[in-house]
Scaffold this motif. Structure first.
Motif: not given
Length: 863
Positions: A289-290, A292-299
């Motif tokens: 999901t979006d 998830d995409y944001d979380a990948v970049a943040a982590v």
């Protein structure tokens, strides 16, 4: 052969006031691993040096290790144990200690130390996992240079990775091979890492601002390689951002990331070899999901930023944990805000804080950002340490300003590079660089609890003067019944009720005393108060603003967060009134939502956040006694009224947010977010064609955001196609563990009748296992935060969670203990529910062999 017994569950208390510098230092360590999942042999050679004048022995930590040999300066010695530690009496000031131990990675269900995961061998050492690999003084203020040699079967483990830079590799007899790694930067043992497995890499290069060439690689199993592009791009972006915003440059020749399926945390910042939970690396439109995409970049950014705020400058002891975590969370929040919408990012961050940290501050597990004592440090990886810790440092940024804050950060990094620092070191660097006095501000690190600020605005039309009276209080928390006033930076602005014009420039008011009064001159019309703009302080504001003023601010405030806060407060006041008095007028909320939906100057992502009703849990947090069924009933009534009164607006928003293809951009993400929220309201309207619309989106979606959004809408309904959608989703993604986690959690979070029975059924599903932390959190963790279902009358939800935690504690105490707080809020509920929740906690506590992690959480929850 000598066995060291595992740690018992008896409580131990570690106190910050008892800190003493290490008696012995370990400047150099050589590790030799003969890797095998059933029996790994670890040979360690420690160069130790006496630290100061004393006659204390060298104490080495170990847990579950089979000790095969012990030598001091080449001579074999018999081991002497002092409790859980290996005690070695040494006469001189410098010695060489050699140990040899055996491990069984495939039997390590705790996922701490060296363990097996899906054919890989990997490590997790923070906070105290290194002692499960070899005997060592396992504390963060022992900074050591590591040389590591890994040997393994080449066919089974063709890739051998560790910290630092590679220095040698080659083949050995019998189909085996080796790799040697050297990390030139001294680091604490919690940052050690190794990975062995059959992996492939997505690679690129990065040139630092000084011209250093760095090889970047993300290592995964071959079928997952195509899902790593987003993470790799995020890594490059984060490296460049850290150079530009904080002046921090990477320092090794390689930077490796490995994704593993079984991981207790989100990721780990081991020097040069970050190990990630797969959910924060793998992403493609069909499965992520979006969010998830944001979380990948943040982590990815978070763990990279740790290279300086955590690795190059680390923690003196675990009481300073927020020194690295709070600071790095702030840095990843700033990074994410710069990549998209700062306003929406701030809304998301505050929502997370209020959902997790505010209840923590108000419950039996409340603790300061820097605690004074703990039994198990793993229990202090909390929202207070991370999220509130980030807000504390953000307040320094607000008070000092961006330029002086950057000067303070530079001074901190330069002054403490290569050392183990404290919170005082960080605050002192900010003071020395800026000239500010932060003595009172330090209370944020020592006092638990969420401050409350009462704000009363009065207007004297004849004198053209307005007065703002402020009063702060900090509620009592366990062990801290009386609190001192805090230093609170509050951004404040007044608007004219008739003209909607600002009556003066925004002020930053630093409230330091219990009370204060701010006088505004030249106020020619009735003022409307905008306070704590941008959420400048992590406090609860009681401004007692009438519905008309909140509606006004929701339409006219020029601070995006304050505008969002106004409409949310209007909704919250209406909902609480409905629960406490049985009814409430929805007219003001409907009008405010209509105005927000129709405001073409607002971006879609902001609209989506603003028009969402507060969660049932957050509504409960506002009440002295939580009534889950009443809250659900009142919230659903307002939701249905909004849905039906604004039916045409919701359909227009839904259709207007349609996209023909997937694109990952702020505008596209905002459109999908508004589309999902609008679909929820279309479903809530009860329109006959609503399930058909949702199912059509579910089937036609070209991305997981739209597909899961439609699935969630259906799962929370009684639509005939509900089960069909769940069945289609399951069979489409049955071979993808991360997407199946979504299938489990979507059902566990459903607020419809019968959710408890469905969750009990899912716990018996062939794809459910407690052995994988992601799967356990997806079902048990998600269900425990579903206020209505978890608190179903009769206590069945409590019994189910207690059963799961008892079983999980035997496999993975850390993951189990983190799910206890849902039961610990029993004081907030009626007598019947409170008794049932207490009974569940007491049943857990009575289990023989309960872990220390669980014991601490449960016993404190019962106090």
């Amino acid at each position: 052969m000598l066995d060291a017994l595992s740690a018992s569950a008896q409580p131990r208390v570690v106190r910050r006031g008892d800190y003493a510098p290490p008696a012995w230092l370990v400047p150099d360590l050589a590790l030799h691993f003969t890797l095998d999942p059933a029996r790994t042999i670890v040979r360690a050679t420690l160069k130790v040096e006496r630290n100061g004048a004393h006659d204390l022995p060298l104490l080495l930590d170990g847990d579950g290790l089979e000790l095969l040999a012990l030598r001091v300066d080449g001579a074999a010695v018999d081991p002497v144990f002092a409790g859980e530690q290996l005690s070695i009496a040494l006469a001189g000031d410098a010695h060489e200690i050699e140990t040899e131990v055996a491990l069984a990675p495939e039997r390590n269900t705790q996922l701490m130390g060296l363990y097996a995961s899906g054919g890989l061998l990997c490590t997790q050492c923070e906070a105290e996992g290194f002692r499960r690999i070899t005997w060592f003084p396992d504390r963060p203020d022992i900074l050591t240079r590591y040389r590591v040699r890994l040997e393994a079967d080449k066919a089974r483990y063709p890739i051998l990775l560790s910290n630092g830079d590679p220095v040698a590799s080659g083949d050995l007899a019998g189909g085996r091979h080796f790799a040697e790694w050297h990390d030139p930067f001294p680091k604490p043992s919690y940052l050690f890492a190794l990975v062995a497995g059959d992996l492939v890499a997505n690679r690129t290069g990065f040139v630092t601002r000084s011209g250093r060439e760095v090889s970047l690689a993300i290592w995964v199993r071959a079928p997952d390689l195509a899902k790593t592009d987003h993470a790799l791009h995020a890594l490059e972006t984060a490296m460049r951002w850290d150079e530009q915003v904080y002046g921090r440059e990477y320092d090794l020749d390689v930077f490796n990331i490995v994704a593993v399926d079984d991981f207790n945390f989100g990721a780990m910042e081991n020097k040069g070899l970050n190990i990630f939970n797969s959910r924060y690396i793998l992403a493609d439109p069909d499965t992520a999901t979006d969010y998830d995409y944001d979380a990948v970049a943040a982590v990815v950014a978070h763990e990279y930023f740790h290279n300086w705020s955590g690795n190059r400058v680390t923690c003196r002891d675990w009481f300073q944990l927020s020194l690295k975590e709070g600071f790095t969370v702030l840095r990843d929040q700033q990074f994410s805000a710069d990549q998209g919408s700062p306003a929406v990012k701030r809304i998301e961050d505050v929502r997370s804080l209020r959902a997790a940290q505010f209840p923590e501050d108000a419950g039996p597990l409340a603790h300061p950002v820097r605690p004074d004592e703990y039994q198990e440090i793993s229990n202090f990886y909390t929202a207070t340490i991370y999220n509130k810790g980030a807000e504390v440092i953000r307040m320094m940024h607000t008070m000092l300003g961006a330029e002086r804050f950057r000067q303070g950060a530079d001074l901190y990094f330069d002054r403490h590079d290569g050392t183990a620092a404290t919170v005082e070191d960080f605050v002192r660097a900010m003071e020395d660089a800026s000239g500010a006095d932060l003595a009172q501000f330090r209370l944020w690190y020592s006092q638990a609890g969420t401050p409350r600020v009462q704000a009363l605005l009065s207007h004297e039309p004849g004198d053209g003067r307005a007065r703002l009276s402020l009063r702060q209080s900090v509620p009592p928390t366990p062990g801290q019944p009386v609190k001192q006033p805090m230093a609170l930076p509050l951004r404040i602005k007044l608007f004219g009720a008739e003209t909607a014009a600002p009556l003066a420039a925004e002020q930053l008011v630093e409230l330091r005393d219990e009370t204060a009064e701010i006088v505004f001159e030249g106020v020619s019309e009735r003022p409307v108060l905008s306070i704590n703009r941008g959420f400048s302080a992590p406090v609860i504001v009681d401004a007692n603003r009438p519905a008309a003023d909140l509606a006004f601010l929701s339409a006219h405030d020029d601070d995006p967060f304050a505008r969002y806060e106004a409409i949310q407060q209007l909704m919250l006041d209406t909902l609480v009134l409905g629960v406490t008095q049985g009814r409430a007028d929805h007219g003001a909320v409907i009008a405010a939502v209509r105005a927000t939906l129709r405001d073409r100057a607002l971006d879609a992502a902001f609209i989506a956040e603003a028009v969402l009703l507060p969660s049932e849990s957050f509504i409960g947090d506002q009440m002295a006694m939580v009534d889950p069924e009443a809250i659900h009933r009142v919230r659903e009534a307002l939701r249905r009224d909004l849905a039906q009164s604004l039916a045409a607006d919701w359909r227009a928003a839904y259709e207007g947010a349609h996209a023909n293809r997937f694109e990952y951009s702020p505008a596209a993400k905002g459109a999908r977010r508004l589309r999902t929220v609008s679909l929820g309201y279309v479903m809530a309207s009860g329109a006959p064609d609503a399930p058909e619309i949702a199912f059509a989106q579910f089937e036609a979606a070209d991305n997981m955001t739209d597909r899961q959004g439609a699935l969630t809408a259906l799962v929370n309904s009684d639509a005939d196609c509900r089960e069909a959608a769940l069945d289609i989703f399951y069979h489409r993604y049955s071979d993808n563990a991360l997407v199946l986690d979504k299938w489990f959690s979507t059902q566990a979070l459903a607020t419809r009748d019968g959710t408890l029975d469905r969750v009990i059924e899912l716990a018996q599903h062939r794809d459910f296992t407690l052995a994988n932390p992601n799967r356990a959190r997806a079902l048990v963790g998600a269900f425990s935060v579903n206020q209505r279902a978890f608190h179903t009358a009769g206590g069945g939800g409590y019994a189910f969670v207690a059963d799961q935690l008892i079983a999980l504690d035997k496999l993975n105490p850390q993951t189990a203990a983190k799910l206890v707080p849902a039961l610990g809020r029993w004081r907030r509920f009626d007598a019947e529910r409170a008794q049932a929740m207490r009974g569940a906690l007491e049943r857990i506590l009575a289990v023989p062999g309960i872990s220390r992690d669980m014991f601490e959480q449960v016993s404190k929850s019962l106090e």
